[in-house]
Enzyme design. Structure first.
Site, mmCIF file in Angstrom:
data_model
loop_
_atom_site.group_PDB
_atom_site.id
_atom_site.type_symbol
_atom_site.label_atom_id
_atom_site.label_comp_id
_atom_site.label_asym_id
_atom_site.label_seq_id
_atom_site.Cartn_x
_atom_site.Cartn_y
_atom_site.Cartn_z
ATOM 1 N N GLY A 65 0.846 -1.192 0.000
ATOM 2 C CA GLY A 65 0.000 0.000 0.000
ATOM 3 C C GLY A 65 0.876 1.234 0.000
ATOM 4 O O GLY A 65 2.092 1.150 0.168
ATOM 5 N N GLY A 114 -0.094 -5.459 0.206
ATOM 6 C CA GLY A 114 -1.276 -5.240 -0.632
ATOM 7 C C GLY A 114 -1.308 -6.090 -1.890
ATOM 8 O O GLY A 114 -2.390 -6.443 -2.385
ATOM 9 N N GLU A 137 5.258 -6.562 6.931
ATOM 10 C CA GLU A 137 4.765 -5.451 7.762
ATOM 11 C C GLU A 137 5.475 -5.308 9.104
ATOM 12 O O GLU A 137 5.453 -4.214 9.686
ATOM 13 C CB GLU A 137 3.257 -5.572 7.976
ATOM 14 C CG GLU A 137 2.419 -5.336 6.728
ATOM 15 C CD GLU A 137 2.292 -6.556 5.820
ATOM 16 O OE1 GLU A 137 2.861 -7.620 6.156
ATOM 17 O OE2 GLU A 137 1.636 -6.437 4.782
ATOM 18 N N ASP A 145 -1.947 -7.865 7.106
ATOM 19 C CA ASP A 145 -3.374 -7.623 6.878
ATOM 20 C C ASP A 145 -3.803 -8.178 5.512
ATOM 21 O O ASP A 145 -3.311 -9.217 5.103
ATOM 22 C CB ASP A 145 -3.695 -6.125 7.054
ATOM 23 C CG ASP A 145 -3.041 -5.237 6.012
ATOM 24 O OD1 ASP A 145 -2.041 -5.662 5.390
ATOM 25 O OD2 ASP A 145 -3.528 -4.101 5.805
HETATM 26 C C1 QUE Z 1 6.699 -3.258 4.483
HETATM 27 C C2 QUE Z 1 5.630 -2.798 3.764
HETATM 28 C C3 QUE Z 1 5.816 -2.048 2.576
HETATM 29 C C4 QUE Z 1 7.134 -1.819 2.157
HETATM 30 C C5 QUE Z 1 8.213 -2.298 2.890
HETATM 31 C C6 QUE Z 1 7.975 -2.996 4.048
HETATM 32 C C7 QUE Z 1 4.739 -1.522 1.787
HETATM 33 C C8 QUE Z 1 5.077 -0.756 0.627
HETATM 34 C C9 QUE Z 1 6.425 -0.575 0.260
HETATM 35 C C10 QUE Z 1 6.869 0.178 -0.873
HETATM 36 C C11 QUE Z 1 8.026 -0.200 -1.555
HETATM 37 C C12 QUE Z 1 8.484 0.544 -2.629
HETATM 38 C C13 QUE Z 1 7.809 1.667 -3.037
HETATM 39 C C14 QUE Z 1 6.666 2.044 -2.338
HETATM 40 C C15 QUE Z 1 6.214 1.315 -1.268
HETATM 41 O O1 QUE Z 1 7.391 -1.113 1.025
HETATM 42 O O2 QUE Z 1 3.550 -1.722 2.117
HETATM 43 O O3 QUE Z 1 6.013 3.165 -2.695
HETATM 44 O O4 QUE Z 1 8.258 2.419 -4.089
HETATM 45 O O5 QUE Z 1 4.077 -0.230 -0.134
HETATM 46 O O6 QUE Z 1 9.032 -3.455 4.777
HETATM 47 O O7 QUE Z 1 4.357 -3.040 4.185
#
Ligand code: QUE
Length: 352
Positions: A65, A114, A137, A145
């Site tokens: 997400g 997600g 998470e 989740d």
């Molecule tokens: C745990 C997470 C997420 C995460 C890293 C975690 C997550 C998420 C992102 C993410 C990664 C690269 C991106 C971005 C988001 O990393 O939910 O916008 O460019 O979206 O350890 O839950």
């Protein structure tokens, strides 16, 4: 409308393609709403027989997400926009879970958080040599989740607890072995697989079978015996003690993984898995997760975890409480407590 989701139909086959490559297609509120609106339409549309779900350009299927935006919600609007996101995301997850038509999800790359939530409910889940699956998470002080409380406890042995507490990354072969994927297909064949399904939507299963290949030996299978032994205890303290009591390098590495993650996340996950046994259906699981999410996004651990992993990228979060012993049952009771009636999560009325 949003250009972050591409929606098409090719004859009797509908196609949803995630299109936010700069964030590995991490989901925003608008993306969840656009996908759900299309799925609700296609559900009624007698001309649509199959839905394909994949990503457009760039590496990764879906990284989770938009947690950077969620982090701002706690300070900017008291968590209101964060709760709005989770409400919409969990409705999408539940809509897919109860969808009456076959959905084929292509997990060709990073499939985390997600991304797990929109692929696991699909009837067909295709892994490739690029698949990187995880529920990470614990690294950001959130919790597993998007239905993880349903899917993970149903995996063989203690594999689900292992994934939640370590944030372990699985490759495509491991996903196929664990049942997280129904098929393993080399990514070079995916364009042809999609074209063949579009040409013959009643032959989905035969096409997927035809292009499937035998995955390499899954590493996870080799660790199954020690996962089942060392992750068997019911408590976080018990699992940590079991890992400490084993003199293998593997146990030392997993101990470091478990103890670096947010202790509150880990205890929430263990209670969530227990409570799932009393959930009468997937909607009950999602209602429970929404209560948890509403509390977890307001906790300092979430802001601190996102800071450490995604903002400053120092990977050195300071958790509060810092130890498993510091996370009391009373704290968990507050995180799991019902919301006021008018604030509880509900599924789409059409999907019940
Ligand atoms: C745990 C997470 C997420 C995460 C890293 C975690 C997550 C998420 C992102 C993410 C990664 C690269 C991106 C971005 C988001 O990393 O939910 O916008 O460019 O979206 O350890 O839950």
């Amino acid at each position: 409308m949003t250009d972050l989701i591409h929606l098409h139909s090719h004859g009797h086959v509908a196609h949803v393609s995630l299109n936010r490559p700069r964030a590995i297609h991490a989901l925003t509120l608008e993306m969840c709403q656009a996908m759900a609106a299309a799925l609700l339409d296609w559900r009624q549309d007698e001309g649509i027989d199959v839905v394909l779900l994949d990503h457009g350009e760039g590496r990764g299927f879906c990284a989770g997400g938009d947690v950077a935006a969620l982090r701002n919600s706690a300070t900017a609007d008291g968590g209101k926009s964060g709760r709005e996101f989770f409400h919409a995301e969990y409705r999408l997850n539940h809509l897919l879970f109860t969808y009456p038509k076959p959905v084929v999800a292509f997990m060709d790359g990073v499939t985390m958080g997600g991304g797990v939530g929109i692929s696991q409910p699909a009837r067909y889940r295709v892994a490739t040599e690029n698949t990187k699956f995880a529920m990470p998470e614990g690294a950001i002080g959130l919790f597993p989740d998007v239905g993880a409380g349903h899917y993970l406890p149903r995996l063989r042995g203690q594999v689900g607890k292992f994934l939640a507490l370590t944030g372990a990354r699985l490759d495509g072969a491991e996903c196929a072995w664990a049942g997280l994927a129904t098929h393993y297909i080399e990514s070079a064949h995916l364009a042809e697989v999609k074209a063949r399904i579009i040409a013959a939507p009643d032959q989905v299963e035969a096409v997927l079978r035809e292009f499937s290949s035998r995955p390499p030996e899954p590493r996870l299978k080799g660790n199954k015996e020690r996962i089942d032994r060392l992750f068997a205890p019911d408590t976080l303290e018990g699992i940590i003690a079991a890992l400490k009591g084993d003199d293998s390098d593997w146990a030392a590495r997993e101990l470091a993984a478990v103890t670096s993650k947010c202790p509150t996340t880990a205890k929430v996950a263990l209670r969530q898995f227990e409570e799932n046994a009393d959930c009468k259906d997937f909607a009950a699981e999602m209602a429970m997760e929404y209560r948890i999410a509403a509390r977890m996004i307001m906790r300092p651990d979430f802001a601190e975890g996102v800071r450490a992993v995604l903002v400053d990228k120092d990977n050195a979060p300071t958790w509060d409480p810092a130890t498993p012993e510091g996370v009391s049952e009373a704290m968990l009771d507050e995180i799991f407590a019902p919301l006021p009636e008018s604030e509880e999560w509900t599924p789409f009325p059409e999907a019940t």
